[in-house]
Design a protein around this motif. Sequence first.
Motif, mmCIF file in Angstrom:
data_model
loop_
_atom_site.group_PDB
_atom_site.id
_atom_site.type_symbol
_atom_site.label_atom_id
_atom_site.label_comp_id
_atom_site.label_asym_id
_atom_site.label_seq_id
_atom_site.Cartn_x
_atom_site.Cartn_y
_atom_site.Cartn_z
ATOM 1 N N UNK A 131 2.475 11.202 -10.296
ATOM 2 C CA UNK A 131 1.685 12.428 -10.415
ATOM 3 C C UNK A 131 2.600 13.647 -10.516
ATOM 4 N N UNK A 132 3.790 13.570 -9.972
ATOM 5 C CA UNK A 132 4.742 14.676 -10.124
ATOM 6 C C UNK A 132 5.482 14.577 -11.456
ATOM 7 N N UNK A 133 5.669 13.387 -11.956
ATOM 8 C CA UNK A 133 6.396 13.191 -13.198
ATOM 9 C C UNK A 133 5.536 13.498 -14.422
ATOM 10 N N UNK A 134 4.248 13.207 -14.367
ATOM 11 C CA UNK A 134 3.381 13.340 -15.543
ATOM 12 C C UNK A 134 3.314 14.766 -16.083
ATOM 13 N N UNK A 135 3.124 15.807 -15.235
ATOM 14 C CA UNK A 135 3.120 17.167 -15.807
ATOM 15 C C UNK A 135 4.446 17.530 -16.474
ATOM 16 N N UNK A 136 5.548 17.077 -15.893
ATOM 17 C CA UNK A 136 6.852 17.331 -16.515
ATOM 18 C C UNK A 136 6.937 16.638 -17.872
ATOM 19 N N UNK A 152 0.837 -1.209 0.000
ATOM 20 C CA UNK A 152 0.000 0.000 0.000
ATOM 21 C C UNK A 152 0.871 1.257 0.000
ATOM 22 N N UNK A 153 1.850 1.296 0.892
ATOM 23 C CA UNK A 153 2.734 2.466 0.958
ATOM 24 C C UNK A 153 3.518 2.600 -0.349
ATOM 25 N N UNK A 154 3.984 1.499 -0.881
ATOM 26 C CA UNK A 154 4.697 1.537 -2.163
ATOM 27 C C UNK A 154 3.809 2.045 -3.276
ATOM 28 N N UNK A 155 2.558 1.609 -3.299
ATOM 29 C CA UNK A 155 1.618 2.083 -4.319
ATOM 30 C C UNK A 155 1.345 3.567 -4.192
ATOM 31 N N UNK A 156 1.186 4.027 -2.944
ATOM 32 C CA UNK A 156 0.941 5.457 -2.723
ATOM 33 C C UNK A 156 2.156 6.268 -3.155
ATOM 34 N N UNK A 157 3.349 5.818 -2.785
ATOM 35 C CA UNK A 157 4.562 6.527 -3.190
ATOM 36 C C UNK A 157 4.739 6.509 -4.708
ATOM 37 N N UNK A 158 4.419 5.407 -5.328
ATOM 38 C CA UNK A 158 4.488 5.320 -6.783
ATOM 39 C C UNK A 158 3.505 6.293 -7.424
ATOM 40 N N UNK A 159 2.299 6.355 -6.896
ATOM 41 C CA UNK A 159 1.290 7.280 -7.409
ATOM 42 C C UNK A 159 1.749 8.728 -7.266
ATOM 43 N N UNK A 160 2.310 9.067 -6.097
ATOM 44 C CA UNK A 160 2.789 10.434 -5.876
ATOM 45 C C UNK A 160 3.926 10.749 -6.844
ATOM 46 N N UNK A 161 4.832 9.813 -7.016
ATOM 47 C CA UNK A 161 5.940 10.027 -7.942
ATOM 48 C C UNK A 161 5.467 10.222 -9.368
#
Length: 93
Positions: free
Chosen positions: A26-31, A15-24
């Motif tokens: 979500x920051x990478x996609x606009x770039x 779960x924590x890995x999935x959340x961290x992956x999602x956050x990462x």
Amino acid sequence: MQKTAKTFFYIFGITVGGVLLFIGLSRFFPEYQRWSERCETRSKLQADVDATRQKIAEINRNIERFQDSPYFVERLARENQRVAKNEVIFILE
């Protein structure tokens, strides 16, 4: 009890890995979107540069032809309905 704790930490870790992956992501996609837009803009600008270079090359060829070829100048003048000195014009109606 150990099996339950082990399962809990496994699920918690996923779960924590999935959340961290999602956050990462979500920051990478606009770039990534900005990078993609920049690449598209760059290719359009490169196409404009290539077209302008072709126009410049054509203009340079015409400059050389004007300087080197009196026949080219005469043909161009005739196409634009110009008359040379000492020529007689007949208008037929």
